[in-house]
Structure formats: structure tokens, C-alpha cells
Design an enzyme around this catalytic site. Structure first.
Site, PDB file in Angstrom:
ATOM      1  N   SER A 175       0.854  -1.192   0.000  1.00  0.00           N
ATOM      2  CA  SER A 175       0.000   0.000   0.000  1.00  0.00           C
ATOM      3  C   SER A 175       0.888   1.240   0.000  1.00  0.00           C
ATOM      4  O   SER A 175       2.033   1.174   0.469  1.00  0.00           O
ATOM      5  CB  SER A 175      -0.862   0.002   1.269  1.00  0.00           C
ATOM      6  OG  SER A 175      -1.472   1.261   1.457  1.00  0.00           O
ATOM      7  N   TYR A 219      -1.466  -2.012  10.315  1.00  0.00           N
ATOM      8  CA  TYR A 219      -1.605  -2.027   8.847  1.00  0.00           C
ATOM      9  C   TYR A 219      -0.340  -1.451   8.201  1.00  0.00           C
ATOM     10  O   TYR A 219       0.258  -2.071   7.317  1.00  0.00           O
ATOM     11  CB  TYR A 219      -2.847  -1.231   8.429  1.00  0.00           C
ATOM     12  CG  TYR A 219      -3.151  -1.355   6.956  1.00  0.00           C
ATOM     13  CD1 TYR A 219      -3.756  -2.498   6.450  1.00  0.00           C
ATOM     14  CD2 TYR A 219      -2.801  -0.350   6.058  1.00  0.00           C
ATOM     15  CE1 TYR A 219      -4.023  -2.631   5.091  1.00  0.00           C
ATOM     16  CE2 TYR A 219      -3.055  -0.473   4.709  1.00  0.00           C
ATOM     17  CZ  TYR A 219      -3.677  -1.619   4.228  1.00  0.00           C
ATOM     18  OH  TYR A 219      -3.922  -1.743   2.871  1.00  0.00           O
TER      19      TYR A 219
END
Ligand SMILES: NC(=O)c1ccc[n+]([C@@H]2O[C@H](COP(=O)([O-])OP(=O)(O)OC[C@H]3O[C@@H](n4cnc5c(N)ncnc54)[C@H](OP(=O)(O)O)[C@@H]3O)[C@@H](O)[C@H]2O)c1
Length: 316
Positions: free
Chosen positions: A186, A199
Site C-alpha cells: 500500500s 496495517y
């Protein structure tokens, strides 16, 4: 002209030279990427019989889109996720539309024994061309008050499963001298984000792992890429928090564009693929910004979150 002016002029010339040098190097880098992207890698050449692609998290979003684009290119597929019915209906559609073989392999990748089952299937494949480690999910909320089992499940899906599956896939790929592993990370791998510590940590781990592996695999014919998308319209944001709901339209990418970009960047053998010019620029400057900038933005974002408490991204 006195000595001070002379020194100032020399200083300015040196800076111009550094700037020009950096500009030329950057220009050459983008030219090389552009040129490489125009050529198809051996993986995609028509004379090569397309092999098998195993895709995790194929029941929706980016993973399902990899399945569609690779089936269109003639690859047989193995689709992995927990929701069997979703996988079955995608498999049926792809078989009918593209005439490829599609196997459905339901598995919960937060559980070591289920990851081991997928790894055993991978290791036994004679013609594995692609491993797409895409399964993932987000959870939001301060780490101190989080459900630690949920945080660890995220680490298992994002990191442990990726390592185990990549380890299972590589020996046969190296033997054949072809293949590609994509680890879906990401853009958040490059920025601290309050409320998403695990995350960010797990996606950063994927980028570091992939970049190092990319150097290990140079010259072997096996490619590895960390795909780093920004906001992409998928089910990921079904229970999105306030800041994400308010992200402007131009910030959103489509899964079609993200996957096409990733596959083109594999042709250029880019270790890190960032779809979208804006996100590429964000990633480019991330390493140049001082910590004070991250602290300031982080404090503002935390204040926003506290003003309107976030809903929790749930793990299905
Ligand atoms: N969408 C974005 O804005 C964005 C941005 C950057 C990075 N990403 C990354 O892109 C990847 C794909 O996400 P997406 O956007 O396509 O979201 P999505 O539509 O929610 O897809 C996530 C996929 O992961 C699977 N998955 C989740 N937990 C799993 C588990 N324990 N075991 C097996 N499979 C599991 C889900 O399948 P089941 O529920 O059927 O198991 C689903 O197929 C993720 O790694 C995400 O972190 C997304």
C-alpha cells in the site's frame, strides 16, 4: 568582484550542477521504465504457453481483477480466499468467458495450517507463472485499545502467509527461470498513519521484503514486485472511516487500472509499483520529508478522528 561574491557564484554553480545531474538521472530512469514497459516480458510472449497463476484474496476487489486480467491473457488460475461461493461464481464466469482452467481453493490465511495447505498446493505446481499475494484487510483504531488477536491476524495474513507462500513458490520458479510474485502492499507503507499502526507496519514489511528479494533474484528470470496502491474502489472501504469517506473523487483508483499498472510494471521489472501519478509523487517525496511533517499531519488527523469517532473496519 570580491572573494565573497566569487564564492557565492561558485556555490550557485555547484547547486545548478547537482540539480542538473539529478534531473538527468531521474529523466533517464523514467525513460528506461517507459521503454521497458513498451516491451512485453518473456512471461507474456505469445510463444510461451501460459502457465498457472495462484491469487490470494481473489473473492473481490483487486484480487478478482488480477484473476480477470490473467484469465484474459490465457493463464489457468487457482483462486484463494475464505468465501467459497464468491470464488465459485468468479471461476465459473472466467471458465465460460476465457476457456481457462480455474480451481477454487478456499482458505483462511490467518491460520497457519490453512496457509500450509495452500503452500503445499503451490509447491506441487509444475508450471507456476504467478503468485499474487493480495489477501488483506484494514482495521482502524488506536493500537493501545485494540483487540490484539485481530491485529495479529492481520500480521498473519499480510506477512506470514506472504513469506510462506513465496518460499513455497520460488524454488520451482527458479528451476524454470521464469515466474513472478506480486506482494500487494500500500502507499501507506511509506507514511505513518495514526489508527492504523499494524496495517502500516505489515505493509512496510512487505515493501522491505520485496525490495530485498528483488535484488536477490536479479538475473534469474524470476520477478518480484511490491504493488502499492492508494485508495482503490473495492470492498476494503465498506466500513470506511470518516477521512476515507471524504477522500475526493480524483484520489480514487479503479481495480482495473491498478492491476494493469502492476502487470505493466512487471514488464519493466520494477521492484515497487505505484499506480497513479499523484501517488507515485507522494511515495517519491516520503523519504525526503522530516519527521516533524509526519508529526504535524498525524496530530491533525488524530484530532479529526477524535472529533468524529471512526467506525471499525471489520474482519469478515
Ligand atoms: N482498496 C484500497 O484502497 C487498497 C489500498 C492499498 C492496498 N490495498 C490492499 O489491496 C489488497 C486487496 O484488497 P482490496 O482493496 O481488493 O479489498 P477487498 O475487496 O476487501 O478484498 C480483500 C480480499 O482479501 C481476502 N481476505 C481477507 N482476509 C482473508 C483471510 N483471512 N484469508 C484469506 N483471504 C482473506 C478477502 O476474501 P474473503 O473475505 O473471501 O476471505 C478478499 O478477497 C489488500 O491487501 C489491501 O490491503 C487496498
Amino acid at each position: 568582484m570580491d572573494v565573497k561574491d566569487d564564492n557565492d557564484n561558485r556555490g550557485q554553480t555547484a547547486w545548478w550542477r547537482v540539480g542538473l545531474g539529478l534531473g538527468v538521472v531521474t529523466g533517464l530512469h523514467f525513460l528506461r521504465r517507459w521503454w521497458a514497459r513498451r516491451r512485453l516480458p518473456p512471461l507474456f510472449k505469445a510463444r510461451d504457453r501460459a502457465g498457472v497463476a495462484l491469487i490470494t484474496g481473489a473473492s473481490s476487489g483487486i484480487g478478482a481483477e488480477y484473476a480477470r486480467q490473467l484469465a484474459r491473457a490465457g493463464y489457468d488460475l487457482i483462486l484463494v480466499a475464505r468465501r467459497r461461493e464468491r470464488l465459485e461464481s468468479l471461476a465459473e464466469a472466467l471458465r465460460a468467458e476465457h476457456g481457462v482452467m480455474v480451481e477454487v481453493l478456499p482458505a483462511d490465511l490467518s491460520l497457519p495450517e490453512e496457509v500450509a495447505r495452500v503452500a503445499a498446493r503451490l509447491a506441487g505446481l509444475p508450471a507456476l507463472d504467478f503468485l499474487i499475494n493480495n489477501a488483506g484487510f484494514g482495521r482502524s483504531g488506536d493500537f493501545a485499545g485494540s483487540d490484539i488477536e485481530g491485529q495479529l491476524a492481520m500480521a498473519h495474513v499480510h506477512v506470514d502467509a506472504t513469506l510462506r507462500l513465496t518460499r513455497a513458490a520460488l524454488p520451482r520458479m527458479l528451476e524454470r527461470g521464469r515466474g513472478a510474485v506480486v506482494n500487494v502492499a500500500s502507499v501507506m507503507a511509506f507514511y505513518p498513519l495514526p489508527g492504523s499502526a499494524t496495517y502500516v507496519a505489515t505493509k512496510s514489511a512487505l515493501v522491505g521484503f520485496t525490495r530485498s528479494l528483488h535484488t536477490e533474484l536479479q538475473g534469474t528470470g524470476v520477478r518480484v514486485q511490491a504493488l502499492c496502491p492508494g485508495f482503490t474502489r473495492t470492498e476494503f472501504h465498506d466500513a470506511a472511516d470518516m477521512a476515507i469517506r471524504q477522500a475526493p473523487g480524483f484520489a480514487w483508483l479503479s481495480p482495473e487500472k491498478v492491476v494493469a499498472h502492476s502487470l505493466r510494471d512487471l514488464a519493466a521489472d520494477a521492484a515497487v509499483s505505484v499506480p497513479g501519478m499523484g501517488y507515485a509523487a507522494l511515495v517519491g517525496v516520503a523519504g525526503l520529508l522530516p519527521q516533524a511533517v509526519f508529526d504535524g499531519v498525524g496530530a491533525a488527523y488524530t484530532a479529526l478522528r477524535r472529533a468524529e469517532p471512526m467506525r471499525v473496519w471489520t474482519q469478515r
